[in-house]
Design a protein around this motif. Structure first.
Motif, mmCIF file in Angstrom:
data_model
loop_
_atom_site.group_PDB
_atom_site.id
_atom_site.type_symbol
_atom_site.label_atom_id
_atom_site.label_comp_id
_atom_site.label_asym_id
_atom_site.label_seq_id
_atom_site.Cartn_x
_atom_site.Cartn_y
_atom_site.Cartn_z
ATOM 1 N N LEU A 235 0.829 -1.208 0.000
ATOM 2 C CA LEU A 235 0.000 0.000 0.000
ATOM 3 C C LEU A 235 0.861 1.255 0.000
ATOM 4 N N VAL A 236 1.937 1.234 0.783
ATOM 5 C CA VAL A 236 2.842 2.395 0.816
ATOM 6 C C VAL A 236 3.512 2.573 -0.543
ATOM 7 N N MET A 237 3.967 1.474 -1.109
ATOM 8 C CA MET A 237 4.626 1.555 -2.422
ATOM 9 C C MET A 237 3.684 2.109 -3.480
ATOM 10 N N ALA A 238 2.416 1.756 -3.413
ATOM 11 C CA ALA A 238 1.449 2.286 -4.378
ATOM 12 C C ALA A 238 1.369 3.806 -4.271
ATOM 13 N N GLU A 239 1.429 4.314 -3.043
ATOM 14 C CA GLU A 239 1.425 5.768 -2.845
ATOM 15 C C GLU A 239 2.673 6.405 -3.453
ATOM 16 N N LEU A 240 3.818 5.806 -3.197
ATOM 17 C CA LEU A 240 5.082 6.370 -3.699
ATOM 18 C C LEU A 240 5.135 6.322 -5.225
ATOM 19 N N ARG A 241 4.651 5.226 -5.808
ATOM 20 C CA ARG A 241 4.657 5.110 -7.270
ATOM 21 C C ARG A 241 3.775 6.173 -7.913
ATOM 22 N N ALA A 242 2.694 6.506 -7.215
ATOM 23 C CA ALA A 242 1.684 7.389 -7.813
ATOM 24 C C ALA A 242 2.070 8.862 -7.749
ATOM 25 N N SER A 243 3.109 9.189 -6.987
ATOM 26 C CA SER A 243 3.437 10.605 -6.780
ATOM 27 C C SER A 243 4.770 10.984 -7.422
ATOM 28 N N ASP A 244 4.793 12.134 -8.054
ATOM 29 C CA ASP A 244 6.039 12.637 -8.640
ATOM 30 C C ASP A 244 6.837 13.478 -7.647
ATOM 31 N N VAL A 245 6.198 13.822 -6.540
ATOM 32 C CA VAL A 245 6.875 14.622 -5.507
ATOM 33 C C VAL A 245 6.903 13.809 -4.214
ATOM 34 N N PRO A 246 7.813 14.153 -3.298
ATOM 35 C CA PRO A 246 7.861 13.412 -2.036
ATOM 36 C C PRO A 246 6.502 13.367 -1.335
ATOM 37 N N VAL A 247 6.206 12.212 -0.764
ATOM 38 C CA VAL A 247 4.936 12.007 -0.066
ATOM 39 C C VAL A 247 5.162 12.225 1.430
ATOM 40 N N THR A 248 4.337 13.043 2.026
ATOM 41 C CA THR A 248 4.519 13.329 3.451
ATOM 42 C C THR A 248 3.987 12.191 4.301
ATOM 43 N N ARG A 249 4.464 12.187 5.529
ATOM 44 C CA ARG A 249 4.016 11.179 6.481
ATOM 45 C C ARG A 249 2.485 11.199 6.621
ATOM 46 N N SER A 250 1.918 12.394 6.671
ATOM 47 C CA SER A 250 0.462 12.490 6.869
ATOM 48 C C SER A 250 -0.313 12.005 5.644
ATOM 49 N N GLU A 251 0.338 12.036 4.486
ATOM 50 C CA GLU A 251 -0.326 11.508 3.283
ATOM 51 C C GLU A 251 -0.269 9.985 3.245
ATOM 52 N N ILE A 252 0.740 9.428 3.910
ATOM 53 C CA ILE A 252 0.875 7.967 3.926
ATOM 54 C C ILE A 252 -0.032 7.340 4.979
ATOM 55 N N GLU A 253 -0.201 8.036 6.098
ATOM 56 C CA GLU A 253 -0.897 7.446 7.242
ATOM 57 C C GLU A 253 -2.285 6.874 6.939
ATOM 58 N N PRO A 254 -3.085 7.514 6.088
ATOM 59 C CA PRO A 254 -4.429 6.975 5.848
ATOM 60 C C PRO A 254 -4.454 5.580 5.239
ATOM 61 N N VAL A 255 -3.351 5.103 4.661
ATOM 62 C CA VAL A 255 -3.402 3.800 3.991
ATOM 63 C C VAL A 255 -3.511 2.652 4.980
ATOM 64 N N TRP A 256 -3.194 2.891 6.276
ATOM 65 C CA TRP A 256 -3.225 1.775 7.229
ATOM 66 C C TRP A 256 -3.505 2.313 8.629
ATOM 67 N N PRO A 257 -4.427 1.664 9.357
ATOM 68 C CA PRO A 257 -4.840 2.194 10.664
ATOM 69 C C PRO A 257 -3.807 2.000 11.773
ATOM 70 N N ASP A 258 -2.996 0.977 11.667
ATOM 71 C CA ASP A 258 -2.047 0.671 12.734
ATOM 72 C C ASP A 258 -0.738 1.429 12.495
ATOM 73 N N ALA A 259 -0.516 2.497 13.272
ATOM 74 C CA ALA A 259 0.645 3.368 13.049
ATOM 75 C C ALA A 259 1.962 2.632 13.283
ATOM 76 N N GLU A 260 1.948 1.744 14.258
ATOM 77 C CA GLU A 260 3.186 1.021 14.558
ATOM 78 C C GLU A 260 3.589 0.106 13.398
ATOM 79 N N GLN A 261 2.565 -0.572 12.831
ATOM 80 C CA GLN A 261 2.861 -1.450 11.702
ATOM 81 C C GLN A 261 3.272 -0.642 10.466
ATOM 82 N N LEU A 262 2.659 0.516 10.310
ATOM 83 C CA LEU A 262 3.015 1.389 9.198
ATOM 84 C C LEU A 262 4.476 1.823 9.322
ATOM 85 N N ASP A 263 4.884 2.165 10.542
ATOM 86 C CA ASP A 263 6.284 2.524 10.782
ATOM 87 C C ASP A 263 7.221 1.387 10.405
ATOM 88 N N ARG A 264 6.817 0.202 10.812
ATOM 89 C CA ARG A 264 7.659 -0.972 10.539
ATOM 90 C C ARG A 264 7.792 -1.196 9.027
#
Length: 288
Positions: A235-264
């Motif tokens: 899910l994170v990779m899909a976000e990165l592939r879709a953007s031509d500019v750096p993706v912020t942390r807050s833009e990534i967070e919605p893809v997954w509810p568990d923040a700890e797992q997202l960090d990992r």
DNA sequence: CTCCAGCGCA
DNA sequence: TGCGCCGGAG
């Protein structure tokens, strides 16, 4: 066993891009990497686009890794795209832009293991080596060992076993490799094998024994995908592939509810080199 | 749910 | 040697 297999293959082989006359060794290498754990039907269109854009290893090496990861699209295991880019650079710089023919030279390239190295040497260059993938292991387990399914992979045993089946002639050996793989993909399939259509049914040890249940050790079951770190990484990779500019942390967070797992997941992507950046500058695909 | 032309690491 | 790594189709 090779003779009926080759005859069957001449008749029934699928018409696939990498079997076209004149298909380049580079194309064989790209196709084999894409086919690692990914079905033929999903690979074919990505492969054509890839080779049109990057006709030689040096062409790929001249593009940033980010372009390779984007062109990989949703084939899965994007580390393969990164490894293929690195392999292309090594081929361009150390092998005069020619895909190596020697198995040890191929094994030295990133993302290329026992299967892929021999597949390139055999299918691109016609050399005589045993090529062993999951299809081959299943066919050999049934026809030769009388077992319903292959156990855990053992290169030390699988390679010599396939070797024992290969004819002395180079071209016949290559055809036998392709035929056994194709048989495993089309006829001697995992779930319900079509033994009526099998060219070696009359000499299959498993069939002769009355299709006994598998008793020996089994290949380990693959872990669940739903809810796994693998899913989050995807899910994170899909976000990165879709953007031509750096993706912020807050833009990534919605893809997954568990923040700890997202960090990992994010940390592992950074470790793999599939993502670069930090919370301050944002995250993006690798451009260098 | 399983399966798929695997690889690389601990 | 066992395990993590993607994603889609049956």
């Amino acid at each position: 066993m090779a003779t009926p297999l080759i005859a069957w293959f001449r008749q029934e082989a699928r018409d696939l891009p990498w079997r076209r006359p004149g298909f380049p060794a580079w194309g064989t290498l790209v196709s084999e990497i894409m086919l690692q754990q990914t079905q033929v039907a999903r690979v074919v269109p990505r492969l054509e686009a890839w080779l049109t854009r990057w006709p030689t290893p040096a062409d790929l090496a001249a593009s940033p890794p980010a372009d390779a990861v984007r062109a990989w699209d949703r084939l899965g295991y994007p580390r393969r795209a990164l490894a293929l880019h690195a392999a292309a650079s090594a081929i361009a710089e150390q092998h005069d832009n020619v895909v190596p023919r020697n198995v040890d030279a191929l094994l030295a390239l990133p993302g290329i293991g026992d299967y892929t190295a021999r597949a390139v040497a055999v299918f691109a260059y016609g050399d005589r080596h045993p090529v062993v993938d999951v299809n081959v292991r299943r066919v050999l387990a049934r026809a030769l060992l009388g077992q319903g399914e292959p156990g855990p992979a053992k290169a030390k045993q699988d390679l010599p076993l396939m070797e024992s089946v290969l004819p002395a002639d180079r071209d016949d050996a290559a055809a036998t490799n392709a035929a056994v793989m194709e048989l495993g993909a089309l006829v001697c399939v995992a779930r319900s094998p079509a033994c009526d259509a099998c060219p070696i049914a009359d000499r299959c040890a498993w069939r002769a024994a009355g299709y006994p249940e598998h008793d020996g050790p089994r290949a380990p079951k693959q872990s669940k995908f739903a809810g796994s770190d693998r899913q989050v990484r995807g899910l994170v990779m899909a976000e990165l592939r879709a953007s031509d500019v750096p993706v912020t942390r807050s833009e990534i967070e919605p893809v997954w509810p568990d923040a700890e797992q997202l960090d990992r997941a994010l940390a592992s992507l950074l470790r793999d080199g599939l993502a670069v950046g930090d919370d301050a500058s944002g995250y993006r695909l690798p451009d260098g």
